[in-house]
Design a protein around this motif. Structure first.
Motif, mmCIF file in Angstrom:
data_model
loop_
_atom_site.group_PDB
_atom_site.id
_atom_site.type_symbol
_atom_site.label_atom_id
_atom_site.label_comp_id
_atom_site.label_asym_id
_atom_site.label_seq_id
_atom_site.Cartn_x
_atom_site.Cartn_y
_atom_site.Cartn_z
ATOM 1 N N PHE A 1 0.726 -1.344 0.010
ATOM 2 C CA PHE A 1 -0.126 0.008 -0.042
ATOM 3 C C PHE A 1 0.677 1.290 0.177
ATOM 4 O O PHE A 1 0.314 2.395 0.462
ATOM 5 C CB PHE A 1 -0.996 0.048 1.176
ATOM 6 C CG PHE A 1 -1.724 -1.319 1.437
ATOM 7 C CD1 PHE A 1 -2.589 -1.511 0.180
ATOM 8 C CD2 PHE A 1 -1.638 -2.372 2.455
ATOM 9 C CE1 PHE A 1 -3.543 -2.751 0.392
ATOM 10 C CE2 PHE A 1 -2.270 -3.391 2.480
ATOM 11 C CZ PHE A 1 -3.364 -3.614 1.472
ATOM 12 N N CYS A 2 2.130 1.211 -0.342
ATOM 13 C CA CYS A 2 2.982 2.292 -0.601
ATOM 14 C C CYS A 2 3.946 2.054 -1.608
ATOM 15 O O CYS A 2 4.364 1.067 -1.984
ATOM 16 C CB CYS A 2 3.647 2.546 1.058
ATOM 17 S SG CYS A 2 4.587 1.373 1.679
ATOM 18 N N ALA A 3 4.950 2.952 -1.754
ATOM 19 C CA ALA A 3 6.026 3.025 -2.777
ATOM 20 C C ALA A 3 7.333 2.350 -2.298
ATOM 21 O O ALA A 3 8.316 2.473 -2.877
ATOM 22 C CB ALA A 3 5.934 4.337 -3.491
ATOM 23 N N CYS A 4 7.358 1.873 -0.903
ATOM 24 C CA CYS A 4 8.720 1.448 -0.395
ATOM 25 C C CYS A 4 9.110 0.205 -1.238
ATOM 26 O O CYS A 4 8.280 -0.595 -1.531
ATOM 27 C CB CYS A 4 8.517 1.167 1.055
ATOM 28 S SG CYS A 4 8.354 2.532 2.108
ATOM 29 N N GLU A 5 10.186 0.095 -1.281
ATOM 30 C CA GLU A 5 10.810 -1.338 -2.202
ATOM 31 C C GLU A 5 10.450 -2.632 -1.284
ATOM 32 O O GLU A 5 10.677 -2.714 -0.211
ATOM 33 C CB GLU A 5 12.378 -1.005 -2.158
ATOM 34 C CG GLU A 5 13.123 -2.185 -3.147
ATOM 35 C CD GLU A 5 14.307 -2.167 -3.124
ATOM 36 O OE1 GLU A 5 15.057 -2.998 -3.827
ATOM 37 O OE2 GLU A 5 15.166 -1.054 -2.186
ATOM 38 N N ASN A 6 9.923 -3.365 -2.191
ATOM 39 C CA ASN A 6 9.485 -4.739 -1.600
ATOM 40 C C ASN A 6 10.850 -5.632 -1.813
ATOM 41 O O ASN A 6 11.087 -6.161 -2.785
ATOM 42 C CB ASN A 6 8.538 -5.337 -2.219
ATOM 43 C CG ASN A 6 8.010 -6.563 -1.917
ATOM 44 O OD1 ASN A 6 8.537 -7.181 -0.690
ATOM 45 N ND2 ASN A 6 7.253 -7.581 -2.334
ATOM 46 N N ARG A 7 11.649 -5.917 -0.651
ATOM 47 C CA ARG A 7 12.796 -6.577 -0.728
ATOM 48 C C ARG A 7 13.423 -7.190 0.439
ATOM 49 O O ARG A 7 13.070 -6.707 1.487
ATOM 50 C CB ARG A 7 13.992 -5.705 -1.337
ATOM 51 C CG ARG A 7 15.741 -6.159 -1.481
ATOM 52 C CD ARG A 7 16.459 -5.377 -2.019
ATOM 53 N NE ARG A 7 16.799 -3.947 -1.511
ATOM 54 C CZ ARG A 7 17.613 -3.618 -0.646
ATOM 55 N NH1 ARG A 7 18.383 -4.953 -0.131
ATOM 56 N NH2 ARG A 7 17.410 -2.468 -0.101
ATOM 57 N N TYR A 8 13.864 -8.318 0.593
ATOM 58 C CA TYR A 8 14.219 -9.075 1.719
ATOM 59 C C TYR A 8 15.656 -8.478 2.098
ATOM 60 O O TYR A 8 16.453 -8.123 1.267
ATOM 61 C CB TYR A 8 14.390 -10.520 1.436
ATOM 62 C CG TYR A 8 15.032 -11.171 2.446
ATOM 63 C CD1 TYR A 8 14.263 -11.642 3.513
ATOM 64 C CD2 TYR A 8 16.473 -11.604 2.645
ATOM 65 C CE1 TYR A 8 14.764 -12.314 4.685
ATOM 66 C CE2 TYR A 8 16.831 -12.513 3.621
ATOM 67 C CZ TYR A 8 15.923 -12.670 4.641
ATOM 68 O OH TYR A 8 16.513 -13.486 5.708
ATOM 69 N N GLY A 9 15.752 -8.289 3.508
ATOM 70 C CA GLY A 9 16.886 -8.076 4.058
ATOM 71 C C GLY A 9 17.439 -6.503 4.243
ATOM 72 O O GLY A 9 16.494 -5.762 3.887
ATOM 73 N N GLY A 10 18.745 -6.188 4.270
ATOM 74 C CA GLY A 10 19.157 -4.978 4.463
ATOM 75 C C GLY A 10 19.174 -4.240 5.764
ATOM 76 O O GLY A 10 18.742 -5.028 6.640
#
Length: 511
Positions: free
Chosen positions: A25-34
């Motif tokens: 529901f937002c523009a944040c990157e969908n990625r594992y870890g970090g």
């Protein structure tokens, strides 16, 4: 009173992260870890005034999963708020779907396959699929597990507990798009529950819905388990336990196995019986091999479901459903059946070659270019996958093309080269990327199949080894093999072994 018999009843809830570029529901990157808490914003943290918006592709990926799992796709749906309080739930509620899920009334057919547990060529292992009970068996080949619903929702953050002293929360995972797959209680053994998750993982990876990496939390399972117990002719049901966040097939199998025994003991000692409004949430302590009570739930009222006020109910277009269906394509079990019918593969061959969509397409391209699809399968399984397994690579890392394997298969099938030479050609083409036809020509490997030419070499070898002939006449049959070696040496390995052996035997029989 004595227990006559008992059986396990299992239903699964599988949570699967979707492969969207951004969160739900937002523009944040969908990625594992970090680095923790670096991919967050007011929306996924639920800060006052932040307004959620459905990310592009989120609903379509959910529809792809639904179609792959034989579900009906709703034409009208909505989001809801599910309220509960836990440190990793930043908003104090989760955006999910309650009474109008995107997908309903699906099913997964688990293949009833039996073959030995043993190492196979190429480092691939056989899978042993054993089942308890005969209900829902379809034509003796499949056991059907019904899917009640698949709904869209967002993931929560991740709690980190270090050395038993400190707890932290990484909110990067907050708002990650999920689907939750809810089954009917159709599974009757821990093995079935584990195989169900394995089958779902395979299907959803095929259709590019999820990475499905259990170790990364891309997919995890809550197993709802209780027992049917017959005591003195009367049927009893034990209370349902929901074992949360099982993140491996082994964990599902072991946790359900332990919990079944625990419930049976509890029933025998305390007469605990099923209550439709009561459920115990359990955790799985893998180190100790036991389930532990986390909390109890009395009913869905605990969650205070309400319609999500910041996202309007919406229609799902026919065009979206059609696009989703196109993305699904042929599923792994369909491929296995077709490979066996079209290419004459064994069950084991087709299982291995449909392990990933990429591998199945690679094999199929090679098989269609070859006169011997079965030999193509053997080369991929016994040779190519062995190399990839050793290097911890996949078919996507291979530099050679399907044409390389097709040419090598045809050369072996036509007996232009020996199997020993085939291994040499295979190693050479991996190193140089040259086609087998080029390597065979450059190295002068092509087998001599001309009977006249081979007979001439055989005659010369026999004439040059009179002692071997005398030994043969005295009953030493191993002479044939020795003479064969001399023929191959004289022909520099080019003589057709079958033809040479035949000629040697013919000539010796006349002496």
């Amino acid at each position: 009173m004595a227990i006559d018999k008992w059986e396990i009843v299992i239903g699964c809830e599988i949570h699967t992260q979707l492969l969207t570029k951004t969160k739900a529901f937002c523009a944040c990157e969908n990625r594992y870890g970090g680095m923790p808490d670096t991919r967050v914003c007011p929306v996924c943290l639920g800060l006052p005034g932040a307004m959620p918006r459905i990310s592009k592709g989120y609903v379509e990926l959910g529809a792809v999963a639904g179609i792959a799992l034989n579900c009906d796709i709703a034409s009208y749906t909505k989001f809801d708020r599910k309220h509960y309080f836990y440190p990793d739930l930043a908003k104090g509620y989760q955006i999910t779907q309650y009474d109008l899920p995107l997908c309903t009334d699906g099913f997964v057919d688990l293949p009833l396959i039996h073959y030995p547990k043993e190492e196979q060529p190429g480092g691939a292992k056989c899978r042993s699929k054993n089942f308890i009970g005969e209900d829902c068996i379809i034509e003796g080949k499949y056991r059907r597990v019904r899917i009640e619903r698949i709904h869209l929702e967002e993931d929560v953050g991740k709690s980190l507990h270090l050395e038993g002293k400190h707890s932290y929360i990484d909110y990067n995972r907050c708002g990650t798009p999920l689907i939750e797959i809810v089954t009917k209680p159709d599974m009757t053994s821990p093995d079935e529950a584990a195989l169900f998750m394995q089958t779902v993982q395979e299907i959803l990876r095929y259709v590019k819905v999820t990475k499905g990496n259990l170790e990364e939390g891309n997919m995890r399972c809550d197993a709802n388990i209780n027992l049917n117990v017959w005591e003195d002719g009367k049927l009893y049901h034990t209370p349902i336990s929901e074992i949360k966040n099982l993140n491996s097939f082994k964990a599902i199998r072991d946790a359900c196995t332990y919990e079944a025994q625990r419930q049976l003991k509890e029933f025998q000692e305390d007469r605990q019986e099923f209550n439709p409004g009561f459920k115990v949430t359990m955790g799985w302590d893998e180190a100790k091999g036991v389930t532990v009570v986390q909390r109890t739930k009395n009913s869905f009222v605990d969650y205070r479901f309400t319609t999500e006020p910041d996202i309007k109910p919406f229609t799902v277009s026919t065009e979206l459903v059609e696009r989703a269906a196109e993305r699904v394509g042929e599923l792994p079990e369909q491929k296995r059946i077709r490979f066996q019918e079209d290419f004459g593969l064994t069950q084991f061959d087709s299982d291995v070659l449909t392990g990933t969509r990429e591998l199945s397409l690679w094999f199929e391209e090679a098989a269609e270019q070859s006169k011997s699809p079965k030999r193509v399968a053997n080369l991929i399984i016994a040779e190519l996958l062995a190399v990839l397994n050793e290097k911890k690579e996949t078919i996507l890392d291979v530099k050679i093309t399907p044409k390389h394997i097709a040419e090598l298969a045809d050369a072996l099938e036509a007996k232009k080269i020996t199997s020993k030479q085939g291994k040499e050609v295979f190693a050479d083409m991996l190193e140089t990327n040259k086609l087998p036809s080029v390597i065979i020509k450059e190295k002068g490997m092509e087998v001599v199949t001309d009977t006249g030419a081979i007979e001439k070499i055989v005659d010369e070898v026999i004439a040059a080894n009179p002692k071997a002939i005398e030994d043969f006449k005295k009953g030493k049959t191993n002479v044939v093999g020795w003479l064969m070696g001399q023929v191959m040496k004289a022909s520099q390995g080019k003589a057709n072994p079958g033809e040479a052996t035949k000629l040697i035997n013919q000539k010796l029989s006349k002496m």
